[in-house]
Every structure is written in structure tokens, then in C-alpha cells.
Design a protein around this motif. Structure first.
Motif, PDB file in Angstrom:
ATOM      1  N   ARG A 258       0.826  -1.214   0.000  1.00 40.63           N
ATOM      2  CA  ARG A 258       0.000   0.000   0.000  1.00 40.63           C
ATOM      3  C   ARG A 258       0.858   1.261   0.000  1.00 40.63           C
ATOM      4  N   PHE A 259       2.126   1.106   0.373  1.00 43.22           N
ATOM      5  CA  PHE A 259       3.029   2.257   0.324  1.00 43.22           C
ATOM      6  C   PHE A 259       3.238   2.747  -1.112  1.00 43.22           C
ATOM      7  N   ARG A 260       2.925   1.895  -2.093  1.00 45.37           N
ATOM      8  CA  ARG A 260       3.083   2.302  -3.495  1.00 45.37           C
ATOM      9  C   ARG A 260       2.151   3.452  -3.861  1.00 45.37           C
ATOM     10  N   PHE A 261       1.067   3.610  -3.106  1.00 44.74           N
ATOM     11  CA  PHE A 261       0.132   4.703  -3.357  1.00 44.74           C
ATOM     12  C   PHE A 261       0.578   5.999  -2.679  1.00 44.74           C
ATOM     13  N   MET A 262       1.638   5.935  -1.888  1.00 46.22           N
ATOM     14  CA  MET A 262       2.161   7.119  -1.196  1.00 46.22           C
ATOM     15  C   MET A 262       3.368   7.628  -1.984  1.00 46.22           C
ATOM     16  N   ASN A 263       3.093   8.439  -2.985  1.00 46.40           N
ATOM     17  CA  ASN A 263       4.118   8.831  -3.953  1.00 46.40           C
ATOM     18  C   ASN A 263       5.216   9.711  -3.375  1.00 46.40           C
ATOM     19  N   SER A 264       4.976  10.321  -2.229  1.00 43.50           N
ATOM     20  CA  SER A 264       5.984  11.215  -1.640  1.00 43.50           C
ATOM     21  C   SER A 264       6.939  10.486  -0.698  1.00 43.50           C
ATOM     22  N   LEU A 265       6.647   9.236  -0.382  1.00 43.68           N
ATOM     23  CA  LEU A 265       7.457   8.500   0.599  1.00 43.68           C
ATOM     24  C   LEU A 265       8.877   8.283   0.076  1.00 43.68           C
ATOM     25  N   ARG A 266       9.856   8.737   0.853  1.00 37.97           N
ATOM     26  CA  ARG A 266      11.261   8.622   0.460  1.00 37.97           C
ATOM     27  C   ARG A 266      12.103   7.852   1.480  1.00 37.97           C
TER      28      ARG A 266
ATOM     29  N   GLU B 190      -6.804  -1.926  -9.336  1.00 32.44           N
ATOM     30  CA  GLU B 190      -7.372  -1.082  -8.285  1.00 32.44           C
ATOM     31  C   GLU B 190      -7.471   0.369  -8.742  1.00 32.44           C
ATOM     32  N   ILE B 191      -6.451   0.841  -9.442  1.00 38.96           N
ATOM     33  CA  ILE B 191      -6.474   2.215  -9.950  1.00 38.96           C
ATOM     34  C   ILE B 191      -7.636   2.398 -10.921  1.00 38.96           C
ATOM     35  N   GLN B 192      -7.820   1.419 -11.799  1.00 40.16           N
ATOM     36  CA  GLN B 192      -8.933   1.487 -12.744  1.00 40.16           C
ATOM     37  C   GLN B 192     -10.276   1.480 -12.015  1.00 40.16           C
ATOM     38  N   ALA B 193     -10.370   0.650 -10.975  1.00 41.55           N
ATOM     39  CA  ALA B 193     -11.613   0.593 -10.197  1.00 41.55           C
ATOM     40  C   ALA B 193     -11.868   1.920  -9.487  1.00 41.55           C
TER      41      ALA B 193
ATOM     42  N   ALA C  32     -14.762   6.962  -9.150  1.00 39.98           N
ATOM     43  CA  ALA C  32     -14.738   8.425  -9.127  1.00 39.98           C
ATOM     44  C   ALA C  32     -15.635   8.998 -10.218  1.00 39.98           C
ATOM     45  N   ARG C  33     -15.590   8.374 -11.409  1.00 45.19           N
ATOM     46  CA  ARG C  33     -16.455   8.841 -12.501  1.00 45.19           C
ATOM     47  C   ARG C  33     -17.922   8.626 -12.161  1.00 45.19           C
ATOM     48  N   GLU C  34     -18.220   7.469 -11.582  1.00 40.20           N
ATOM     49  CA  GLU C  34     -19.609   7.184 -11.214  1.00 40.20           C
ATOM     50  C   GLU C  34     -20.101   8.147 -10.142  1.00 40.20           C
ATOM     51  N   GLU C  35     -19.255   8.427  -9.167  1.00 39.50           N
ATOM     52  CA  GLU C  35     -19.647   9.366  -8.114  1.00 39.50           C
ATOM     53  C   GLU C  35     -19.817  10.770  -8.675  1.00 39.50           C
ATOM     54  N   SER C  36     -18.931  11.141  -9.604  1.00 38.74           N
ATOM     55  CA  SER C  36     -19.048  12.455 -10.236  1.00 38.74           C
ATOM     56  C   SER C  36     -20.335  12.553 -11.040  1.00 38.74           C
ATOM     57  N   GLU C  37     -20.642  11.483 -11.763  1.00 36.95           N
ATOM     58  CA  GLU C  37     -21.881  11.466 -12.547  1.00 36.95           C
ATOM     59  C   GLU C  37     -23.099  11.492 -11.632  1.00 36.95           C
TER      60      GLU C  37
END
Length: 379
Positions: free
Chosen positions: A100-108, A170-173, A178-183
Motif C-alpha cells: 500500500r506504500f506504493r500509493f504514497m508517492n511522496s514516501l522517500r 485497483e487504480i482502474q476501479a 470516481a467517474r460514477e460518483e461524479s456522474e
């Protein structure tokens, strides 16, 4: 070293940027959700068992949970600005959550040393972490060299491919959601949510016991129901299209109103700034003249001139005029700024009234048109 048992009363420090409560007896991360400006949080050497209640700390850059009783890596993905994370010397015995750390793009910088998962000789955790986190620069405070990363990627290439595949799904989901919620928000704003399909017709029959009995009559009843379903769908589509059309019109009206409001504020700010700048230039000039005049007066007095001498009287008159002119200029600037502010207030009030009237008219027309469609449904 204060033997603090719990975190509390943080609400009085909403702008806090650094919080250190290490070496205490805290068991739960709590009551810090209001610290949205926090950049550094140190809760090391406590008795914390779970990572939680950090979702609102969106500006957090450094987090230390070293030497606690944490058993699982979780609830960290929302910390998008986190750069340094230390959760070493805990009770973490599973690699679950490392991906899940892969989603934390700032982690160094990451530290997991001292956990049970780091002590398995058959599973080089450092290589696993280096493989999964390409943006990581330091692990256990050791710089990750390119050859170390290449070696690790060879060792865990299969695991990396699997995680990349799952992450892409997961990114696609997430994007789809997000698109469904926006719609859904768009349809709700258009007041036509649940009207883009057969939802309305289905709701007619959902709790209609008599309708279900009617369907038992035979083919003729079924045909009537299908024909009615078609009519309902066509009418709901008309309402749906009308709602979207009116939404676009309202949205344009709102954007125009907000743009005009912002333009008016910027124009007032620019005009007011110019008035102030002009006044400051005048102030600098008149203060220079006043300093020169005052210096001449002081020199005359030091040289023994009588205060009532003709030259000193003239200099005093000059100082008085400068003072009067300065006060008049200051008052004029204040009047101009206040008149501009009053004009803006009146303009905004008038624009708001007109905007409210236009929106109300749009809504009334939409409701009238929708009601006519529902009358057709009843018929």
C-alpha cells in the motif's frame, strides 16, 4: 517522559505543525484529527497497538511510530505528503500492507527494522521493500543504490509483477468509482438522479402486490405492462434530458455570477491598491519636506534665533500646512476607499438579487415542465 496516558485537548492548537509525544504511555492515536496543518508527528516509544485516526493529517511529512506495539501496517494511504515513516521495533509480523506504500508517492524514507517480519532469514525484507517502492531513497536510513535495487528486483520480480497487476486493477476501479460518483453528483445537481434508466418504472412495481397479481391475468396484462414501461421510459428520458439541459444553464449562470463577483473584487483591490500606493508616495514626499523644515527650525534655535523670528514663523507655518495637507490627503484616501467598498457592496447585493431571481425562474420552469410530464405518466 511525562507518563502521558492519552492524547487530548489538541483542539486548542489547530495550527500546530510539529507534535512530539515520544517516551510516554499512550495506547491509542486519537483526538488529533483537527491538526490538519501538522507536518511532523512523533509518537515513538509508546504503547500504541494500531495505526488509526490519521486520515485528516493531509500535510503530514514525517511520522515516527518507532518502538510501539503495532501489529499491522494500515490506514496510511491518505498521507499523500508523507516523506519519512518510521515504524520499526513494533510487532509487525506480516508483509501485508507494505504494497500500500506504493500509493504514497511522496514516501522517500522508510524504516521497518526490529519487527518480526524483518528477522526472517529466508525472506530479505529490505529487498522486498526496495523492489515494491521505486520512489524510496532510504531504507533503514541507508541509501538505496542502483545495484541494490536491481538485485532486489531480480529476487522479487514475480511478486512485483503480481502487485503491479493488482494495483493497476485497483487504480482502474478507483477511477471508475470516481467517474460514477461524479456522474451521480451531476445527476443529483440536475434533480434527475435515478431517471437515466427504468428505475422509476421499477419502483412502481417493487412494493405493488396488486400489480403482481395483475400480471397473473395473462399475456394481455403483460403486454399492457410492457407498453406502459415503454411510455414511462420515454417520459423519464424527457425529464432526464430536460434536467441535464437546465443544469448546464444553471451551471453557466453560476459560473458567470462567480466570475463577475471575482472580477469586481479584483478590480476593487487593484483600484484600492493604487490609491494606497499613491498616498504612500505622497506621504514620503511630505515627510521629507517636514523633516527638512523641522531640521531648519532646530538649527535656527540652536544658533540662538528667537522662536518668534520671521524665518521661524514661516517655517512653523510651513510645518502646519504640511500637517494639514497630510491629514486632508489621508482623509481623502479613506473616503475613496470607503466609497469603493460601498459601491462594491451595493453591486454585489444587486447582482445577488438578480442571480437569485434568475435561478428561481429556472427552477420554476423546470418544475412546471417536469410536472407536466408526471401528469402524462398518471394519464
Amino acid at each position: 517522559f511525562k507518563d502521558i496516558l492519552r492524547i487530548d485537548h489538541m483542539w486548542i492548537l489547530p495550527n500546530l505543525t510539529k507534535l512530539s509525544l515520544n517516551f510516554n504511555k499512550i495506547e491509542v492515536i486519537e483526538h488529533i484529527e483537527m491538526l490538519t496543518e501538522l507536518k511532523e508527528l512523533n509518537l515513538s516509544f509508546n504503547l500504541i497497538e494500531k495505526i488509526e485516526n490519521l486520515d485528516t493529517l493531509i500535510n503530514l511529512e514525517t511520522l515516527s511510530l518507532y518502538s510501539n506495539k503495532i501489529k499491522k501496517i494500515e490506514n496510511l494511504e491518505s498521507l499523500e505528503k508523507l516523506e519519512i515513516l518510521s515504524i520499526g521495533k513494533n510487532l509487525i509480523n506480516s508483509i501485508q500492507g507494505v504494497d500500500r506504500f506504493r500509493f504514497m508517492n511522496s514516501l522517500r524514507v522508510l524504516n521497518l527494522e526490529g519487527n518480526p517480519i524483518a528477522q526472517n532469514p529466508d525472506f530479505p525484507l529490505s529487498q522486498y521493500v526496495i523492489t515494491l517502492l521505486p520512489n524510496l531513497h532510504y531504507y533503514e536510513y541507508t541509501f538505496i543504490k542502483s545495484e541494490m535495487r536491481e538485485k532486489a528486483q531480480i529476487r522479487f520480480s514475480r511478486e512485483l509483477r503480481e502487485i503491479e497487476y493488482l494495483q493497476e486493477k485497483e487504480i482502474q476501479a478507483r477511477e471508475l468509482q470516481a467517474r460514477e460518483e461524479s456522474e451521480a453528483r451531476r445527476l443529483a445537481s440536475s434533480f434527475v438522479d435515478h431517471l437515466d434508466g427504468n428505475q422509476l418504472f421499477d419502483s412502481f412495481w417493487r412494493d405493488d402486490a396488486d400489480g403482481r397479481v395483475l400480471m397473473l391475468v395473462g399475456q394481455q396484462a403483460q403486454e399492457l405492462a410492457e407498453e406502459y414501461e415503454k411510455d414511462v421510459f420515454e417520459l423519464t428520458q424527457e425529464i432526464y434530458k430536460l434536467g441535464l439541459k437546465r443544469f448546464v444553464e444553471r451551471d453557466e449562470e453560476i459560473r458567470d455570477f462567480m466570475d463577475n463577483l471575482l472580477d469586481g473584487q479584483k478590480e476593487l483591490q487593484s483600484s484600492g491598491q493604487k490609491e494606497i500606493e499613491d498616498f504612500l508616495l505622497y506621504k514620503a514626499t511630505i515627510f521629507d519636506e517636514a523633516r527638512i523644515t523641522l531640521r531648519l527650525l532646530e538649527q535656527n534655535v540652536m544658533h540662538g534665533d528667537d522662536e518668534d523670528s520671521l524665518e521661524n514663523i514661516k517655517l512653523s507655518d510651513t510645518m502646519h500646512k504640511l500637517n494639514v495637507n497630510f491629514e486632508d490627503s489621508l482623509n481623502d484616501m479613506w473616503l475613496v476607499l470607503m466609497s469603493q467598498e460601498l459601491h462594491l457592496h451595493e453591486t454585489i447585493e444587486e447582482s445577488t438579487t438578480n442571480f437569485h431571481r434568475k435561478i428561481s425562474d429556472m427552477m420554476s420552469k423546470f418544475l412546471e415542465a417536469s410536472q407536466s410530464f408526471f401528469v402524462q405518466l398518471r394519464e
